[in-house]
Motif scaffolding. Structure first.
Motif, PDB file in Angstrom:
ATOM      1  N   VAL A   1       1.989   9.104  -6.357  1.00 12.92           N
ATOM      2  CA  VAL A   1       2.646  10.566  -6.452  1.00 12.92           C
ATOM      3  C   VAL A   1       3.483  10.724  -7.517  1.00 12.92           C
ATOM      4  CG1 VAL A   1       3.931  12.029  -4.723  1.00 12.92           C
ATOM      5  CG2 VAL A   1       2.094  10.880  -3.773  1.00 12.92           C
ATOM      6  N   ASN A   2       4.346   9.836  -7.821  1.00 15.61           N
ATOM      7  CA  ASN A   2       5.428   9.856  -8.684  1.00 15.61           C
ATOM      8  C   ASN A   2       5.008   9.970  -9.938  1.00 15.61           C
ATOM      9  OD1 ASN A   2       8.117   9.918  -9.514  1.00 15.61           O
ATOM     10  ND2 ASN A   2       7.755   7.604 -10.064  1.00 15.61           N
ATOM     11  N   SER A   3       3.806   9.534 -10.423  1.00 15.64           N
ATOM     12  CA  SER A   3       3.221   9.201 -11.650  1.00 15.64           C
ATOM     13  C   SER A   3       2.631  10.806 -11.971  1.00 15.64           C
ATOM     14  CB  SER A   3       2.102   8.150 -12.068  1.00 15.64           C
ATOM     15  OG  SER A   3       0.981   8.440 -11.155  1.00 15.64           O
ATOM     16  N   ASN A   4       2.241  11.524 -10.843  1.00 16.72           N
ATOM     17  CA  ASN A   4       1.609  12.521 -11.088  1.00 16.72           C
ATOM     18  C   ASN A   4       2.394  13.743 -11.231  1.00 16.72           C
ATOM     19  OD1 ASN A   4      -1.300  12.155 -11.178  1.00 16.72           O
ATOM     20  ND2 ASN A   4      -0.804  11.418  -9.205  1.00 16.72           N
ATOM     21  N   GLY A   5       2.208  15.192 -11.573  1.00 20.56           N
ATOM     22  CA  GLY A   5       2.874  16.050 -11.851  1.00 20.56           C
ATOM     23  C   GLY A   5       3.493  16.770 -10.174  1.00 20.56           C
ATOM     24  N   GLU A   6       4.408  17.724 -10.502  1.00 17.20           N
ATOM     25  CA  GLU A   6       4.944  18.405  -9.239  1.00 17.20           C
ATOM     26  C   GLU A   6       3.820  19.019  -8.578  1.00 17.20           C
ATOM     27  OE1 GLU A   6       8.243  20.970 -10.251  1.00 17.20           O
ATOM     28  OE2 GLU A   6       9.190  19.470 -11.502  1.00 17.20           O
ATOM     29  N   GLY A   7       3.982  19.182  -7.275  1.00 15.62           N
ATOM     30  CA  GLY A   7       3.014  19.709  -6.653  1.00 15.62           C
ATOM     31  C   GLY A   7       1.895  18.773  -5.785  1.00 15.62           C
TER      32      GLY A   7
ATOM     33  N   GLU B   1       0.695  -1.356  -0.006  1.00 20.02           N
ATOM     34  CA  GLU B   1      -0.126  -0.226   0.022  1.00 20.02           C
ATOM     35  C   GLU B   1       0.918   1.252  -0.026  1.00 20.02           C
ATOM     36  OE1 GLU B   1      -3.051   2.388  -0.032  1.00 20.02           O
ATOM     37  OE2 GLU B   1      -2.979   0.411  -0.409  1.00 20.02           O
ATOM     38  N   VAL B   2       1.905   1.242   0.726  1.00 18.87           N
ATOM     39  CA  VAL B   2       2.850   2.354   0.962  1.00 18.87           C
ATOM     40  C   VAL B   2       3.533   2.476  -0.568  1.00 18.87           C
ATOM     41  CG1 VAL B   2       4.831   3.159   1.784  1.00 18.87           C
ATOM     42  CG2 VAL B   2       3.195   2.256   3.137  1.00 18.87           C
ATOM     43  N   ALA B   3       4.028   1.345  -1.030  1.00 20.43           N
ATOM     44  CA  ALA B   3       4.555   1.556  -2.341  1.00 20.43           C
ATOM     45  C   ALA B   3       3.463   1.936  -3.547  1.00 20.43           C
ATOM     46  CB  ALA B   3       5.249   0.201  -3.051  1.00 20.43           C
ATOM     47  N   ASN B   4       2.507   1.665  -3.357  1.00 21.55           N
ATOM     48  CA  ASN B   4       1.216   2.089  -4.222  1.00 21.55           C
ATOM     49  C   ASN B   4       1.044   3.612  -4.238  1.00 21.55           C
ATOM     50  OD1 ASN B   4      -0.704   2.080  -6.085  1.00 21.55           O
ATOM     51  ND2 ASN B   4      -2.198   1.537  -4.691  1.00 21.55           N
ATOM     52  N   GLN B   5       0.895   4.147  -2.903  1.00 27.79           N
ATOM     53  CA  GLN B   5       0.800   5.589  -2.748  1.00 27.79           C
ATOM     54  C   GLN B   5       2.091   6.334  -3.383  1.00 27.79           C
ATOM     55  OE1 GLN B   5      -1.893   6.791  -1.566  1.00 27.79           O
ATOM     56  NE2 GLN B   5      -2.660   5.025  -1.186  1.00 27.79           N
ATOM     57  N   ILE B   6       3.224   5.828  -3.180  1.00 26.41           N
ATOM     58  CA  ILE B   6       4.515   6.632  -3.605  1.00 26.41           C
ATOM     59  C   ILE B   6       4.446   6.549  -5.041  1.00 26.41           C
ATOM     60  CG2 ILE B   6       7.062   6.247  -3.846  1.00 26.41           C
ATOM     61  CD1 ILE B   6       7.042   5.396  -0.700  1.00 26.41           C
ATOM     62  N   ALA B   7       4.095   5.538  -5.669  1.00 28.28           N
ATOM     63  CA  ALA B   7       3.993   5.368  -7.072  1.00 28.28           C
ATOM     64  C   ALA B   7       2.914   6.243  -7.712  1.00 28.28           C
ATOM     65  CB  ALA B   7       3.653   4.025  -7.598  1.00 28.28           C
TER      66      ALA B   7
ATOM     67  N   ILE C   1       3.318  12.394   1.592  1.00 23.01           N
ATOM     68  CA  ILE C   1       4.288  11.995   0.301  1.00 23.01           C
ATOM     69  C   ILE C   1       3.834  13.090  -0.654  1.00 23.01           C
ATOM     70  CG2 ILE C   1       5.137  10.458  -1.273  1.00 23.01           C
ATOM     71  CD1 ILE C   1       3.726   8.567   0.610  1.00 23.01           C
ATOM     72  N   SER C   2       4.875  13.784  -1.085  1.00 25.77           N
ATOM     73  CA  SER C   2       4.880  14.909  -2.446  1.00 25.77           C
ATOM     74  C   SER C   2       5.854  14.888  -3.203  1.00 25.77           C
ATOM     75  CB  SER C   2       4.616  16.427  -1.609  1.00 25.77           C
ATOM     76  OG  SER C   2       5.568  16.557  -0.788  1.00 25.77           O
ATOM     77  N   LYS C   3       5.477  15.279  -4.687  1.00 33.08           N
ATOM     78  CA  LYS C   3       6.399  15.466  -5.531  1.00 33.08           C
ATOM     79  C   LYS C   3       6.697  17.075  -5.837  1.00 33.08           C
ATOM     80  CE  LYS C   3       7.450  13.877  -9.990  1.00 33.08           C
ATOM     81  NZ  LYS C   3       6.947  12.816 -11.200  1.00 33.08           N
ATOM     82  N   THR C   4       8.112  17.248  -5.618  1.00 34.04           N
ATOM     83  CA  THR C   4       8.583  18.610  -6.028  1.00 34.04           C
ATOM     84  C   THR C   4       9.584  18.545  -7.015  1.00 34.04           C
ATOM     85  OG1 THR C   4      10.572  18.211  -4.459  1.00 34.04           O
ATOM     86  CG2 THR C   4       8.477  19.037  -3.525  1.00 34.04           C
TER      87      THR C   4
ATOM     88  N   LEU D   1      10.741  -0.118  -5.919  1.00 34.09           N
ATOM     89  CA  LEU D   1       9.740   1.183  -6.437  1.00 34.09           C
ATOM     90  C   LEU D   1      10.407   1.442  -7.921  1.00 34.09           C
ATOM     91  CD1 LEU D   1       9.892   3.150  -3.348  1.00 34.09           C
ATOM     92  CD2 LEU D   1       7.982   1.941  -4.395  1.00 34.09           C
ATOM     93  N   PRO D   2       9.842   0.964  -9.197  1.00 39.37           N
ATOM     94  CA  PRO D   2      10.536   1.182 -10.406  1.00 39.37           C
ATOM     95  C   PRO D   2      10.360   2.579 -10.766  1.00 39.37           C
ATOM     96  CG  PRO D   2       8.250  -0.086 -10.347  1.00 39.37           C
ATOM     97  CD  PRO D   2       8.948  -0.043  -9.023  1.00 39.37           C
ATOM     98  N   LEU D   3      11.126   3.223 -11.515  1.00 38.91           N
ATOM     99  CA  LEU D   3      11.145   4.559 -11.865  1.00 38.91           C
ATOM    100  C   LEU D   3      11.063   5.534 -10.705  1.00 38.91           C
ATOM    101  CD1 LEU D   3       8.299   4.017 -14.717  1.00 38.91           C
ATOM    102  CD2 LEU D   3      11.027   3.980 -15.081  1.00 38.91           C
TER     103      LEU D   3
END
Length: 130
Positions: A59-65, A51-57, A120-123, A101-103
């Motif tokens: 966030v990673n697949s969406n844009g910054e912010g 579940e944590v890996a899914n949440q990180i993926a 978890i946020s993407k900057t 966690l690929p990519l």
């Protein structure tokens, strides 16, 4: 027993065999129950890690912010999830599980502890966990 109150050897031997079989069945049953509880515990923690890996993926697949809020469960016992470069490692009760966690490539290592909440946020620097 016969008329005089004596127990025959055949009766004692058959009683002994029944006791041995009952003890064997008891041992087998307790081992099976212990094994199923161990499997249940491992699956529970593996689902938390996935579940944590899914949440990180996500966030990673969406844009910054983009950010997501996660709360790790505390009712499953104490565990720690270590985020290291491109993998997650969970440690609990002397056991360890890991997923990739690929990519995803973290610049710093993070340690997530059961019962706490994280964002978890993407900057522009990458993925940040606070």
């Amino acid at each position: 027993m016969d008329d005089k109150g004596f127990i025959s050897i055949e009766y004692l031997f058959s009683l002994f065999i029944v006791i041995i079989i009952a003890c064997g069945m008891l041992f087998y049953t307790s081992a099976s129950i212990s094994s199923s509880l161990n499997i249940e515990d491992s699956v529970t923690h593996r689902l938390i890690l996935d579940e944590v890996a899914n949440q990180i993926a996500q966030v990673n697949s969406n844009g910054e912010g983009y950010s997501k809020y996660i709360k790790l469960p505390s009712d499953k016992g104490y565990f720690e999830i270590t985020v290291d470069k491109n993998r997650l490692v969970i440690q609990y009760d002397g056991k360890k599980g890991e997923t990739l966690l690929p990519l995803t490539n973290f610049n710093t290592d993070y340690k997530l502890i059961s019962g706490k909440s994280y964002v978890i946020s993407k900057t522009d620097d990458g993925i940040v966990i606070r």
